[in-house]
Design a protein around this motif. Structure first.
Motif, short mmCIF file in Angstrom:
data_model
loop_
_atom_site.label_atom_id
_atom_site.label_comp_id
_atom_site.label_asym_id
_atom_site.label_seq_id
_atom_site.Cartn_x
_atom_site.Cartn_y
_atom_site.Cartn_z
N UNK A 181 13.23 45.83 33.30
CA UNK A 181 13.85 46.80 32.39
C UNK A 181 14.26 46.12 31.09
N UNK A 182 14.59 46.94 30.11
CA UNK A 182 15.01 46.42 28.82
C UNK A 182 16.46 45.99 28.81
N UNK A 183 16.86 45.40 27.70
CA UNK A 183 18.24 44.96 27.55
C UNK A 183 19.15 46.16 27.39
N UNK A 184 20.25 46.16 28.14
CA UNK A 184 21.20 47.28 28.10
C UNK A 184 22.56 46.77 27.64
N UNK A 185 23.10 47.37 26.60
CA UNK A 185 24.46 47.05 26.19
C UNK A 185 25.44 47.51 27.26
N UNK A 186 26.43 46.66 27.56
CA UNK A 186 27.40 46.96 28.61
C UNK A 186 28.79 47.24 28.04
N UNK A 187 29.26 46.35 27.18
CA UNK A 187 30.63 46.48 26.70
C UNK A 187 30.83 45.62 25.46
N UNK A 188 31.77 46.03 24.62
CA UNK A 188 32.13 45.24 23.43
C UNK A 188 33.63 45.20 23.27
N UNK A 189 34.11 44.18 22.58
CA UNK A 189 35.53 44.05 22.30
C UNK A 189 35.71 43.57 20.87
N UNK A 190 36.70 44.16 20.18
CA UNK A 190 36.99 43.77 18.80
C UNK A 190 37.39 42.29 18.75
N UNK A 191 37.28 41.72 17.57
CA UNK A 191 37.61 40.30 17.41
C UNK A 191 39.07 40.01 17.75
N UNK A 192 39.96 40.96 17.50
CA UNK A 192 41.36 40.76 17.81
C UNK A 192 41.75 41.35 19.16
N UNK A 193 40.77 41.86 19.88
CA UNK A 193 41.02 42.42 21.21
C UNK A 193 41.69 43.78 21.20
N UNK A 194 41.82 44.39 20.03
CA UNK A 194 42.59 45.64 19.93
C UNK A 194 41.84 46.87 20.43
N UNK A 195 40.55 46.77 20.55
CA UNK A 195 39.78 47.91 21.05
C UNK A 195 38.57 47.40 21.81
N UNK A 196 38.10 48.21 22.69
CA UNK A 196 36.94 47.87 23.51
C UNK A 196 36.16 49.13 23.82
N UNK A 197 34.90 48.97 24.14
CA UNK A 197 34.06 50.12 24.46
C UNK A 197 33.13 49.75 25.60
N UNK A 198 32.65 50.79 26.31
CA UNK A 198 31.84 50.58 27.50
C UNK A 198 30.68 51.57 27.55
N UNK A 199 29.61 51.10 28.15
CA UNK A 199 28.52 52.02 28.47
C UNK A 199 28.99 52.98 29.55
N UNK A 200 28.47 54.19 29.52
CA UNK A 200 28.87 55.19 30.52
C UNK A 200 28.62 54.70 31.95
N UNK A 201 27.59 53.89 32.12
CA UNK A 201 27.21 53.43 33.45
C UNK A 201 28.24 52.50 34.08
N UNK A 202 29.13 51.92 33.26
CA UNK A 202 30.11 50.97 33.80
C UNK A 202 31.55 51.40 33.53
N UNK A 203 31.72 52.47 32.77
CA UNK A 203 33.07 52.91 32.38
C UNK A 203 33.90 53.20 33.62
N UNK A 204 35.13 52.69 33.63
CA UNK A 204 36.03 52.89 34.75
C UNK A 204 35.88 51.85 35.84
#
Length: 123
Positions: A43-66
């Protein structure tokens, strides 16, 4: 030179947990957003999660959220991915990636990544 080295992968049972770590060096870690991505066999590369440089915000792919939590320690130049409630479909090579921008939120473009750490979820 920039180096990113992932660790913490391995074999886990469905429903189990693993904590991935990424040690960063060669750049000002606290100025860059970081992310995790994965690639399953065939399969191709899948983005999973990111975090801001200061750690103040983060985001997740729906497949791993929670289930997954990204965090970072700017004093130690480390980024982590806590993975809980693992599923067989989480089996993949996991990569730590450095955002190329110094914007706090990053721009979603990456110029360095590590060699990866293998995660296998199987009973």
């Amino acid at each position: 030179q920039v180096q990113l080295v992932e660790s913490g992968g391995g074999l886990a049972q469905p429903g189990g947990s693993l904590r991935l770590s990424c040690a960063a060096s060669g750049f000002t870690f606290s100025k860059h957003a970081m992310s995790w991505a994965r690639q399953a066999p065939g399969k191709g590369l899948e983005w999973v999660s990111s975090i801001y440089s200061d750690g103040s915000d983060r985001s997740y792919a729906d497949s791993v959220k929670g289930r997954f939590t990204i965090s970072r320690d700017n004093a130690k130049n480390m980024v982590y991915l806590q993975m809980n409630s693992l599923k067989p479909e989480d089996t993949a090579m996991y990569y730590c990636r450095k955002d190329k921008s110094t914007a706090v939120e990053g721009i979603g473009e990456y110029d360095y990544w590590g060699p990866g750490t293998q995660v296998t979820v199987s009973s």
